[in-house]
Design a protein around this motif. Structure first.
Motif, mmCIF file in Angstrom:
data_model
loop_
_atom_site.group_PDB
_atom_site.id
_atom_site.type_symbol
_atom_site.label_atom_id
_atom_site.label_comp_id
_atom_site.label_asym_id
_atom_site.label_seq_id
_atom_site.Cartn_x
_atom_site.Cartn_y
_atom_site.Cartn_z
ATOM 1 N N SER A 168 6.194 0.797 -3.872
ATOM 2 C CA SER A 168 6.447 2.066 -4.058
ATOM 3 C C SER A 168 5.955 2.611 -5.684
ATOM 4 O O SER A 168 5.638 1.788 -6.400
ATOM 5 C CB SER A 168 8.045 2.513 -4.004
ATOM 6 N N ARG A 169 6.433 3.815 -6.095
ATOM 7 C CA ARG A 169 5.921 4.329 -7.424
ATOM 8 C C ARG A 169 7.114 3.446 -8.431
ATOM 9 O O ARG A 169 7.898 3.375 -8.406
ATOM 10 C CB ARG A 169 6.049 5.717 -7.425
ATOM 11 N N LYS A 220 1.559 2.653 -8.399
ATOM 12 C CA LYS A 220 2.097 2.025 -7.227
ATOM 13 C C LYS A 220 2.441 0.664 -7.738
ATOM 14 O O LYS A 220 1.559 0.018 -8.318
ATOM 15 C CB LYS A 220 1.264 2.177 -6.038
#
Length: 504
Positions: free
Chosen positions: A27-28, A35
């Motif tokens: 995820s970010r 990422k």
């Protein structure tokens, strides 16, 4: 030991959090936008924080001051509002995450964060902070740990139970040195202490930088944070006890002081001076409890006395006493015998508590019954059990009612030592009785006393007004982020200690 009633242990946290773990997720990064792989999803981080929050409160106890708590929360929320979690482009789940700011009733100078938005500062830390800008940097640092997802990053890199991660978060504390392992959770062993020092230097440095950034964006002079870290360095130096270099993951407080000043210059704007708010902050912490609170129990001569709960009992010679909000632990000098006193919240009578305990698996009952100890009727059990990796353990546990509570008093040794130590442990348990000494019942805690200096006064000359002797003149100087030879301008506020205690 306060009226918080449940014990906390690393195994309890592990059990409570079972089922939340998942594999690595991508995820970010809220800070860089890139990422990354994490040990948990954001939702899992929030769940971990929610589960652990109640256990942390049980372990430490909350500081009961609604106005001060509201103040810390208000400042914390202002800092969250300028963090990466609230900026344009932030993920909806970040924007929706509520932050919670707690003041823990502990004299240890400490602040830490749990994933998912749970931030804790101790009253011990608030006492050593000198202004609102410093507190903003500290809270910003802890918000930075959450925003940068440091616990989840660590989970990706290390195969550890969740309890270890929580303990690691707790151990991501500002004061590293001296009695860290003793004063935070009192879990011995080098392995556990390593977990306390879990965040990497890179994580700590990044959180320092984020703390400066968030404080600056909220309008505070973040360079003030350097003064707090200088105080930490002086506290470490004064203790004369340091953590070995191989255990340190936090940057040295002296180096942090330099780095924070350098980072703060990035945001400095001579045309728009930033806030310090020293007078406002000191007004908020006037009369703050300082140091150990004797109302919650302390050793007096050869007894442990608890004014708030109104009891006392004799402490055997050579036994050390560790007083936690949830339990009281005693350990013999040779480490071969131990005892634990706590309040049983699950049962309303001593009889039912003993009955429930007796039905536990994994122990062999040697003796049980009802006896009289002083004025108390006690239900006792003597049993053997086996702890993995150790010899067979024999213990005596007594349940009794006092002051509206059900207590359990446990003493244990290896089975081979029980006969010798039972002659020490049982009289200690049987000596539990009401505290009736008026002077002990009315003992008072040390509290901060905010004063204004007359013009041209040397700080050393002002320390004589302190009615407590728990800190030396040098200790009071550190508390004020001053030197004993400093001269205070007229009207400058400074901290002293006051107490109504005439016994200790």
């Amino acid at each position: 030991m306060s009226i918080n009633k449940n014990p906390i242990a690393i195994t309890v946290l592990a059990a409570l959090l079972t089922g939340v773990l998942s594999g690595c997720v991508v995820s970010r990064d809220p800070i860089t936008g890139e990422k990354k792989r994490y040990g948990y999803s954001w939702a899992e981080e929030v769940a971990i924080g929610q589960e652990a929050d109640g256990q942390i409160i049980t372990q430490y106890g909350m500081y009961e001051d609604a106005a001060l708590t509201a103040y810390v929360d208000s400042l914390g929320q202002a800092l969250v509002s300028v963090s990466h979690l609230r900026r344009p482009g932030a993920e909806p789940e970040w924007l929706d995450t509520e932050f919670h700011f707690r003041i823990l009733d502990s004299p240890v100078v400490n602040a830490f964060a749990l994933p998912g938005g749970y931030i804790y500062v101790t009253r011990g830390l608030l006492a050593y902070v000198d202004n609102e800008a410093q507190l903003a940097v500290i809270l910003g640092h802890e918000i930075g740990h959450v925003a940068a997802r440091h616990t989840s990053q660590r989970a990706k890199n290390q195969i550890l139970g969740q309890a270890a991660l929580i303990v690691g978060a707790v151990g991501g504390q500002l004061l590293i040195g001296g009695r860290t392992a003793e004063t935070v959770l009192n879990y011995g062993g080098i392995g556990t202490q390593l977990l306390f020092l879990s965040y990497s230097r890179d994580h700590e440095t990044q959180s320092d930088e984020l703390g400066v950034e968030y404080a600056s964006f909220a309008g505070y002079d973040a360079s003030e944070g350097a003064g707090f870290f200088e105080s930490l360095k002086r506290l470490n130096d004064q203790s004369g006890r340091e953590i070995p270099p191989f255990l340190l993951t936090h940057p040295d407080p002296g180096q942090r002081e330099i780095h924070i000043k350098e980072e703060a210059r990035i945001y400095a704007d001579p045309e728009h001076p930033m806030r310090v708010n020293r007078t406002w902050y000191l007004g908020r912490i006037d009369e703050l409890v300082f140091g150990e609170n004797p109302r919650q129990g302390y050793v007096y001569e050869d007894r442990f006395v608890h004014p708030d709960l109104g009891f006392q009992f004799d402490v055997p010679a050579g036994f050390s006493v560790t007083n936690q909000p949830s339990q009281l632990v005693l350990l013999s000098e040779d480490g071969r015998a131990a005892a634990r006193l706590m309040i049983d919240q699950d049962n309303t009578t001593a009889e039912s508590a003993a009955s429930v305990f007796k039905r536990r698996q994994g122990m062999t009952v040697i003796d049980s019954g009802v006896a009289v100890a002083g004025l108390l009727r006690v239900h006792f059990i003597v049993a053997d059990t086996k702890v993995e990796g150790s010899e067979a353990i024999r213990f005596r546990i007594q349940f009794f009612e006092f002051g509206g509570n059900v207590y359990s008093f446990l003493g244990f040794t290896e089975r081979a030592d029980f006969a010798a130590y039972d002659f020490i442990l049982r009289p200690m348990m049987d000596s539990f009785r009401a505290l009736t000494d008026y002077s002990l019942l009315n003992v008072a805690a040390d509290r901060l006393m905010i004063q204004r200096a007359p013009g041209g006064s040397e700080f050393m000359s002002l320390t004589t007004a302190s009615t407590s002797r728990s800190l030396s003149a040098e200790g009071l100087a550190i508390l004020n982020q001053l030197n004993t030879t400093d001269t205070l301008p007229q009207g400058r506020l400074y901290k002293l200690l006051s107490t109504g205690d005439a016994v200790r």
